[in-house]
Design a protein around this motif. Structure first.
Motif, PDB file in Angstrom:
ATOM      1  N   ARG A 198      -7.755   6.546  -1.540  1.00  0.00           N
ATOM      2  CA  ARG A 198      -6.787   5.456  -1.473  1.00  0.00           C
ATOM      3  C   ARG A 198      -6.779   4.792  -0.097  1.00  0.00           C
ATOM      4  NH1 ARG A 198      -4.193  10.212  -0.806  1.00  0.00           N
ATOM      5  NH2 ARG A 198      -2.622  10.384   0.846  1.00  0.00           N
ATOM      6  N   ALA A 210      -5.445   1.479  -4.809  1.00  0.00           N
ATOM      7  CA  ALA A 210      -5.121   2.021  -3.491  1.00  0.00           C
ATOM      8  C   ALA A 210      -4.355   3.329  -3.581  1.00  0.00           C
ATOM      9  CB  ALA A 210      -4.314   1.005  -2.689  1.00  0.00           C
ATOM     10  N   SER A 211      -3.707   3.575  -4.716  1.00  0.00           N
ATOM     11  CA  SER A 211      -2.926   4.800  -4.891  1.00  0.00           C
ATOM     12  C   SER A 211      -3.752   5.944  -5.449  1.00  0.00           C
ATOM     13  CB  SER A 211      -1.743   4.534  -5.833  1.00  0.00           C
ATOM     14  OG  SER A 211      -0.892   3.550  -5.302  1.00  0.00           O
ATOM     15  N   GLU A 227      -2.980  -2.398  -5.953  1.00  0.00           N
ATOM     16  CA  GLU A 227      -2.031  -1.322  -5.625  1.00  0.00           C
ATOM     17  C   GLU A 227      -2.375  -0.046  -6.375  1.00  0.00           C
ATOM     18  OE1 GLU A 227       1.992  -3.937  -4.614  1.00  0.00           O
ATOM     19  OE2 GLU A 227       1.722  -3.065  -6.607  1.00  0.00           O
ATOM     20  N   SER A 228      -2.767  -0.202  -7.643  1.00  0.00           N
ATOM     21  CA  SER A 228      -3.138   0.967  -8.439  1.00  0.00           C
ATOM     22  C   SER A 228      -4.376   1.649  -7.876  1.00  0.00           C
ATOM     23  CB  SER A 228      -3.383   0.544  -9.894  1.00  0.00           C
ATOM     24  OG  SER A 228      -3.818   1.638 -10.684  1.00  0.00           O
ATOM     25  N   LEU A 260       0.826  -1.207   0.000  1.00  0.00           N
ATOM     26  CA  LEU A 260       0.000   0.000   0.000  1.00  0.00           C
ATOM     27  C   LEU A 260       0.862   1.260   0.000  1.00  0.00           C
ATOM     28  CD1 LEU A 260      -2.801  -1.023   2.523  1.00  0.00           C
ATOM     29  CD2 LEU A 260      -2.714  -1.331   0.042  1.00  0.00           C
ATOM     30  N   PRO A 261       0.271   2.401  -0.358  1.00  0.00           N
ATOM     31  CA  PRO A 261       1.055   3.651  -0.433  1.00  0.00           C
ATOM     32  C   PRO A 261       1.795   3.979   0.861  1.00  0.00           C
ATOM     33  CG  PRO A 261      -1.084   3.950  -1.460  1.00  0.00           C
ATOM     34  CD  PRO A 261      -1.107   2.593  -0.840  1.00  0.00           C
ATOM     35  N   THR A 284      -4.564   3.540   2.839  1.00  0.00           N
ATOM     36  CA  THR A 284      -3.254   3.720   3.445  1.00  0.00           C
ATOM     37  C   THR A 284      -3.218   2.933   4.742  1.00  0.00           C
ATOM     38  OG1 THR A 284      -3.100   5.934   2.527  1.00  0.00           O
ATOM     39  CG2 THR A 284      -1.588   5.412   4.305  1.00  0.00           C
TER      40      THR A 284
END
Length: 274
Positions: free
Chosen positions: A266, A261-262, A258-259, A220-221, A268
């Motif tokens: 999103r 979540a960004s 992942e994309s 995750l970010p 975090t």
């Protein structure tokens, strides 16, 4: 009986560490889906705590509602007091909402179970799980734990973790499983190499001989690492299919999570942010 769930936790030089609380959680963590009812002797063996200490802890946890005593068996099971805590923790994990639709689609495509997990001590804890529409499936669910060292999910998590965490895990695993450590160490090294080369890991009967699975990490970010797996009975998921089809699809799902979540809203550290 399986090996004890955790080594006794002590404060050491950390004056902020409350050993009594840690021991209480050790008792709760000793229960698993496969062993939902345990007595004081079994809990003592699994945690490494003295029998007298275990008796006081189970009495206290029962009074608080975190354990339920079963007079017929003279043993305990998890009480309803733990339910709200688990539900709240899961509700706060925004990554589950991002991952679930993709996991359902992959389970339908591969006719295999798909799970999302995060590290819990020396295990991976399932926080989301999707079973395929078939009577033959891997019999695990949300709340199940699988070992880091010998599973596809665990290997994927380990390979994606920072070097300092990997060293810490090495030390803990070697101390916990001294006889099995050479095998576990080789397993983790193979997982790192597999992820570097292909973006996913494999476990072809290494933990459970009748189950094959692929694993892929999700970072995750904020830096927190989760991991996915996709598994089925070995006769349904041969090694060649794992490598050629299931592993690449699972890795693609991990990158898609992942994309998402960004992006806006999103996730975090497992939670949603706007």
């Amino acid at each position: 009986m399986r090996k004890r769930a955790a080594a006794p936790l002590e404060a050491g030089e950390d004056r902020q560490f409350v050993t009594a609380i840690a021991r209480g959680f050790e008792i709760l963590h000793a229960f698993e889906a496969e062993d939902p009812i345990l007595g004081n002797q079994e809990l003592a063996e699994r945690t490494g705590l003295p029998r007298a200490t275990v008796s006081r802890l189970t009495y206290t946890l029962t009074r608080l509602g975190y354990l339920t005593y079963l007079p017929r068996f003279g043993k305990y099971q998890l009480g309803l007091g733990v339910v709200p805590l688990g539900q709240l923790a899961l509700a706060n994990m925004g990554i589950r909402r991002l991952a679930a639709p993709l996991m359902r689609h992959l389970a339908g495509e591969t006719n295999a179970s798909v799970s999302l997990g995060r590290r819990d001590g020396l295990s991976m804890l399932y926080v989301e799980h999707v079973s395929p529409r078939t009577a033959v499936a891997v019999q695990l669910e949300i709340g199940s734990r699988v070992p880091i060292g010998l599973t596809a999910m665990g290997r994927a998590y380990y390979a994606a973790s920072p070097e300092a965490e990997r060293r810490s895990l090495d030390d803990a695993l070697a101390a916990r499983y001294p006889q099995d450590w050479p095998r576990i160490q080789q397993s983790l090294a193979e997982g790192c190499a597999m992820r570097a080369a292909h973006g996913f890991t494999l476990s072809a009967g290494d933990w459970t001989p009748t189950v094959h699975a692929a694993g892929a990490a999700v970072t995750l970010p904020g830096g927190e690492v989760f991991a996915l797996n996709c598994g089925a009975p070995a006769f349904m998921l041969e090694h060649e299919r794992l490598v050629a089809e299931v592993g690449p699809r699972l890795a693609a799902v991990a990158r898609r999570i992942e994309s998402l979540a960004s992006g806006p809203g999103r996730a975090t550290n497992g939670r949603m942010e706007s």
